[in-house]
Design a protein around this motif. Structure first.
Motif, PDB file in Angstrom:
ATOM      1  N   VAL A  19     -23.384 -19.045   7.476  1.00  0.00           N
ATOM      2  CA  VAL A  19     -24.146 -19.920   6.596  1.00  0.00           C
ATOM      3  C   VAL A  19     -25.066 -19.083   5.717  1.00  0.00           C
ATOM      4  O   VAL A  19     -25.732 -18.158   6.197  1.00  0.00           O
ATOM      5  CB  VAL A  19     -24.991 -20.928   7.410  1.00  0.00           C
ATOM      6  CG1 VAL A  19     -25.807 -21.823   6.479  1.00  0.00           C
ATOM      7  CG2 VAL A  19     -24.105 -21.771   8.318  1.00  0.00           C
ATOM      8  N   ALA A  20     -25.098 -19.408   4.437  1.00  0.00           N
ATOM      9  CA  ALA A  20     -26.094 -18.863   3.514  1.00  0.00           C
ATOM     10  C   ALA A  20     -27.008 -20.003   3.094  1.00  0.00           C
ATOM     11  O   ALA A  20     -26.532 -21.099   2.754  1.00  0.00           O
ATOM     12  CB  ALA A  20     -25.433 -18.237   2.293  1.00  0.00           C
ATOM     13  N   VAL A  21     -28.328 -19.759   3.132  1.00  0.00           N
ATOM     14  CA  VAL A  21     -29.316 -20.778   2.791  1.00  0.00           C
ATOM     15  C   VAL A  21     -30.048 -20.341   1.532  1.00  0.00           C
ATOM     16  O   VAL A  21     -30.691 -19.278   1.515  1.00  0.00           O
ATOM     17  CB  VAL A  21     -30.310 -20.992   3.943  1.00  0.00           C
ATOM     18  CG1 VAL A  21     -31.291 -22.119   3.603  1.00  0.00           C
ATOM     19  CG2 VAL A  21     -29.580 -21.316   5.241  1.00  0.00           C
ATOM     20  N   ASN A  22     -29.921 -21.141   0.478  1.00  0.00           N
ATOM     21  CA  ASN A  22     -30.573 -20.832  -0.796  1.00  0.00           C
ATOM     22  C   ASN A  22     -30.269 -19.402  -1.264  1.00  0.00           C
ATOM     23  O   ASN A  22     -31.141 -18.664  -1.723  1.00  0.00           O
ATOM     24  CB  ASN A  22     -32.085 -21.050  -0.687  1.00  0.00           C
ATOM     25  CG  ASN A  22     -32.434 -22.514  -0.462  1.00  0.00           C
ATOM     26  OD1 ASN A  22     -31.772 -23.403  -0.996  1.00  0.00           O
ATOM     27  ND2 ASN A  22     -33.461 -22.768   0.337  1.00  0.00           N
ATOM     28  N   GLY A  23     -29.005 -19.008  -1.109  1.00  0.00           N
ATOM     29  CA  GLY A  23     -28.549 -17.710  -1.584  1.00  0.00           C
ATOM     30  C   GLY A  23     -28.788 -16.560  -0.637  1.00  0.00           C
ATOM     31  O   GLY A  23     -28.408 -15.419  -0.944  1.00  0.00           O
ATOM     32  N   ARG A  24     -29.381 -16.808   0.519  1.00  0.00           N
ATOM     33  CA  ARG A  24     -29.661 -15.744   1.490  1.00  0.00           C
ATOM     34  C   ARG A  24     -28.843 -15.983   2.757  1.00  0.00           C
ATOM     35  O   ARG A  24     -28.824 -17.080   3.302  1.00  0.00           O
ATOM     36  CB  ARG A  24     -31.152 -15.700   1.828  1.00  0.00           C
ATOM     37  CG  ARG A  24     -32.047 -15.388   0.629  1.00  0.00           C
ATOM     38  CD  ARG A  24     -33.509 -15.689   0.931  1.00  0.00           C
ATOM     39  NE  ARG A  24     -33.995 -14.932   2.076  1.00  0.00           N
ATOM     40  CZ  ARG A  24     -35.196 -15.141   2.652  1.00  0.00           C
ATOM     41  NH1 ARG A  24     -35.986 -16.114   2.179  1.00  0.00           N
ATOM     42  NH2 ARG A  24     -35.574 -14.405   3.671  1.00  0.00           N
ATOM     43  N   GLU A  25     -28.161 -14.932   3.214  1.00  0.00           N
ATOM     44  CA  GLU A  25     -27.371 -15.041   4.432  1.00  0.00           C
ATOM     45  C   GLU A  25     -28.293 -15.307   5.611  1.00  0.00           C
ATOM     46  O   GLU A  25     -29.298 -14.614   5.803  1.00  0.00           O
ATOM     47  CB  GLU A  25     -26.577 -13.758   4.660  1.00  0.00           C
ATOM     48  CG  GLU A  25     -25.392 -13.920   5.589  1.00  0.00           C
ATOM     49  CD  GLU A  25     -24.244 -14.724   4.979  1.00  0.00           C
ATOM     50  OE1 GLU A  25     -23.458 -15.309   5.754  1.00  0.00           O
ATOM     51  OE2 GLU A  25     -24.140 -14.770   3.732  1.00  0.00           O
ATOM     52  N   ASN A  69     -32.189 -27.797  -1.215  1.00  0.00           N
ATOM     53  CA  ASN A  69     -31.814 -26.607  -0.455  1.00  0.00           C
ATOM     54  C   ASN A  69     -30.298 -26.568  -0.340  1.00  0.00           C
ATOM     55  O   ASN A  69     -29.685 -27.550   0.090  1.00  0.00           O
ATOM     56  CB  ASN A  69     -32.430 -26.639   0.943  1.00  0.00           C
ATOM     57  CG  ASN A  69     -33.925 -26.440   0.938  1.00  0.00           C
ATOM     58  OD1 ASN A  69     -34.421 -25.363   1.223  1.00  0.00           O
ATOM     59  ND2 ASN A  69     -34.674 -27.504   0.598  1.00  0.00           N
ATOM     60  N   GLU A  70     -29.707 -25.422  -0.711  1.00  0.00           N
ATOM     61  CA  GLU A  70     -28.253 -25.286  -0.684  1.00  0.00           C
ATOM     62  C   GLU A  70     -27.815 -24.500   0.551  1.00  0.00           C
ATOM     63  O   GLU A  70     -28.306 -23.395   0.814  1.00  0.00           O
ATOM     64  CB  GLU A  70     -27.764 -24.572  -1.943  1.00  0.00           C
ATOM     65  CG  GLU A  70     -27.868 -25.406  -3.198  1.00  0.00           C
ATOM     66  CD  GLU A  70     -27.149 -24.761  -4.375  1.00  0.00           C
ATOM     67  OE1 GLU A  70     -26.735 -23.589  -4.257  1.00  0.00           O
ATOM     68  OE2 GLU A  70     -27.000 -25.431  -5.417  1.00  0.00           O
ATOM     69  N   PHE A  71     -26.879 -25.095   1.296  1.00  0.00           N
ATOM     70  CA  PHE A  71     -26.287 -24.468   2.472  1.00  0.00           C
ATOM     71  C   PHE A  71     -24.815 -24.227   2.158  1.00  0.00           C
ATOM     72  O   PHE A  71     -24.048 -25.190   1.981  1.00  0.00           O
ATOM     73  CB  PHE A  71     -26.428 -25.371   3.692  1.00  0.00           C
ATOM     74  CG  PHE A  71     -27.850 -25.669   4.076  1.00  0.00           C
ATOM     75  CD1 PHE A  71     -28.497 -24.929   5.054  1.00  0.00           C
ATOM     76  CD2 PHE A  71     -28.566 -26.683   3.438  1.00  0.00           C
ATOM     77  CE1 PHE A  71     -29.806 -25.197   5.408  1.00  0.00           C
ATOM     78  CE2 PHE A  71     -29.869 -26.962   3.780  1.00  0.00           C
ATOM     79  CZ  PHE A  71     -30.500 -26.214   4.770  1.00  0.00           C
TER      80      PHE A  71
END
Length: 628
Positions: free
Chosen positions: A107-113, A141-143
């Motif tokens: 999973v990447a959250v808001n562009g961060r792994e 928030n993007e997952f």
């Protein structure tokens, strides 16, 4: 309606006019016990009331459940999904990402792994991953989820059946077929032909944004809570004092309404008004006539930083009514049975007892013959449970379609001549609506082991009915044809009482013994609390008016897990509910509200011997009172 008796000997003696000051002081525990609460809990030592913890963020809940149509997204290689979840605030003590059914995922959250802690199983169908809450932000928030596994899709077509206000998906799910370079939010699923929302939820370890407590109606002329107070000519200045702690930027606010009758109504009560503090925690209500003798308060707790909660420690109300007469000082109470009315914050809606389909069910199934000769209300209920358990011999026709929550359609002949039928839910819906045809209210509660699948696998769809005879909710099963009673007293038990005993048993203790009352021969056996059925997780559908109103309902309830977020789910420290649900019930009053009681308040008038009678009740289908 349960009988209510209040007999008073009137020994009348004229007295001089006076002013009598009184104070009502309530600790946090007393206030919590007497009030209707929403989003609040009592802290462990009982010293304060605070906001409930655990905030679920989701948008698949109305359409989550078993569907007869394809709803799977397969993850592998360059196929990834993106889920957007919107947060009003970012701060949290912890976070858990919930995905169903899952797999070996990244999973990447808001562009961060994200460094995932997990997964751990949640029930039989979900995976939970602990997340660093610093990855989150206020707003969208993007997952982005990849790896190897599966994610189910809540289909857009199913939303209207599961909610009255969330009738379409919000379009926050997208799919990439090229490793995340291009995204498509309209063609999801293994066949690229679905639209909806992925089963991805976020549970935040933080307090709810707001909670509220509504006091019972308070008689300002009788803060000492005497059976009969003095006659009041006027209500003097009223003081409201709160002992609060407002930490983390949280706030406690109060509003009030007043009226001239014990039961609030638009005609006899003024609207709610916000109270302004005179000093910290102190509010003053101006003097009024006796037409504003009755007071109700709503206390709102609001979080600033959601990692902290304001706390309410106590409430004190002072009043100095001017008395019109004190003739009631010489009254002697002879006998009293005056049951309180316990209300819930759950917005439960009951089926109208005069609904034509209930009467048709009673007539066509000859239910009066079924219960003929029953010597008590409980025996009538038992006979209906035994009858419903024998309506069809096998599973029914759920492999083809799921029947409406309507006993007549469940009992209607299928193409092969047998009833449409079904499994435990359909049996218990037939039982519930048979009870309702006799004016007995009930509610559908699904039960399960929660995360204790190693103890008992599988859940059950059942019913509780309200008993006037025992003045409580009773678990009576219209599928298995049984109920349980306390061995010592013979009193039938509720689902919550059975849950408490099962948890004691599972933890190696010795709960009070119970006895299973078998009402008819079925294929089910219940040897002890170590065995099926499980009572750990109780999920209430907050209405029974399934004939009057088609939606909202869980999607094909019981066919695959319980994912609908419209359930109200009991939770406590002994066994917290799984993190899948938005509505967690922590106040016992909210779960075990009462029905069919008439609570009497006698308000003395200035003329000796004259009493004004107020009647309060929470009775489905009530048309009138009779008094003698």
């Amino acid at each position: 309606m349960a009988a209510t008796r209040l007999l008073v000997a009137l020994l009348i003696l004229n007295s001089a006019l006076a002013v009598r000051g009184e104070t009502l002081s309530l600790s946090a525990a007393m206030l919590y016990e007497r009030s209707v609460t929403e989003g609040l809990r009592l802290v462990d030592d009982g010293a304060a009331i605070k906001l409930t913890e655990g905030e679920l963020v989701e948008d698949d809940g109305p359409a989550a459940g078993y569907t007869y149509k394809p709803n799977v997204e397969n993850l592998s290689g360059d196929v990834r999904i993106r889920k957007t979840l919107v947060l009003s605030r970012a701060a949290a003590k912890g976070a858990a990402l919930l995905i169903a059914p899952g797999g070996e995922l990244r999973v990447a959250v808001n562009g961060r792994e994200a460094e995932l802690d997990g997964p751990r199983k949640v029930g039989g169908y979900w995976q939970a991953y602990s997340l660093d809450p610093s990855l989150l932000r206020a707003g969208a928030n993007e997952f982005v989820i990849g790896g190897i596994g599966k994610v189910w899709i809540a289909r857009d077509q199913d939303y209207a059946a599961g909610s009255r206000d969330r009738t379409r998906h919000p379009n926050r799910s997208a799919k990439s077929r090229d490793g995340g370079r291009a995204w498509d939010d309209a063609r999801l699923g293994a066949g690229d032909d679905l639209d909806g929302e992925y089963y991805v939820r976020l549970l935040l370890d933080r307090h709810l944004p707001e909670g509220r407590l509504t006091t019972p109606v308070i008689d300002l002329g009788n803060l000492a809570d005497k059976p009969i107070a003095a006659a009041a000519a006027a209500i003097g200045e009223v003081g409201v004092n709160l002992d609060v702690e407002e930490t983390g930027g949280g706030r406690v606010a109060v509003r009030a309404r007043r009226g001239g009758a014990f039961v609030p109504s638009e005609t006899s009560w003024a609207p709610w008004v916000d109270l302004q503090e005179s000093t910290k925690g102190k509010y003053i209500l101006p003097p009024s006539s006796s037409d504003a003798r009755y007071l109700q308060l709503e206390i709102r707790l609001t979080a600033g930083d959601p990692r902290f909660s304001p706390r309410l420690k106590s409430l004190a109300i002072t009043a100095k009514p001017a008395l019109a007469s004190t003739w009631t000082d010489k009254l002697r109470l002879v006998e009293a049975k005056n049951s309180p009315v316990v209300r819930s914050s759950i917005p439960f809606k009951y089926e109208p007892f005069d609904h034509p389909q209930l009467q048709q069910l009673r007539r066509e199934q000859r239910l009066d013959d079924v219960v003929e000769g029953a010597r008590s209300e409980l025996e009538l209920i038992e006979r209906l449970a035994a009858w419903s358990s024998a309506r069809w011999p096998k599973l029914g026709h759920l492999g083809e379609a799921y029947p409406p929550w309507d006993a007549l359609q469940i009992l209607a002949p299928h193409g092969d001549g047998s009833p449409v039928g079904g499994f435990c839910l359909q049996y218990n819906l037939v039982f519930l609506q048979a009870c309702e045809s006799f004016g007995i209210p009930g509610r559908v509660v699904s039960i399960g082991p929660g995360d204790h699948l190693q103890k008992i696998r599988g859940g059950h769809e059942t019913v509780e009915v309200w008993s006037n005879q025992f003045e409580k909710w009773l678990y009576v099963d219209g599928n298995t044809a049984w109920h349980a009673v306390d061995e010592a007293t013979g009193a039938p038990l509720s689902l919550l009482e059975l849950r408490e005993r099962q948890l004691v048993q599972w933890k190696g203790g010795s709960p009070p013994p119970l006895r299973v009352v078998k009402l008819a021969e079925t294929r089910y056996e219940w040897p002890d609390l170590e065995s099926w059925p499980p009572f750990v997780e109780l999920r209430l559908v907050p209405r029974s008016n399934f004939l009057e109103q088609a939606s909202p309902l869980p999607l094909n309830q019981g066919m695959r897990g319980w994912f609908w977020t419209g359930h109200y789910v009991w939770t406590d420290d002994a066994q917290p509910a799984r993190p899948l649900y938005s509505h967690r019930v922590v106040n016992r009053r909210n779960w075990e509200w009462t029905l069919n009681h008439a609570h009497i308040v006698l308000e003395p008038r200035a003329e000796p011997g004259e009493l004004r009678v107020h009647l309060d009740s929470n009775t489905p289908g009530l048309e009138l009172y009779t008094a003698k």
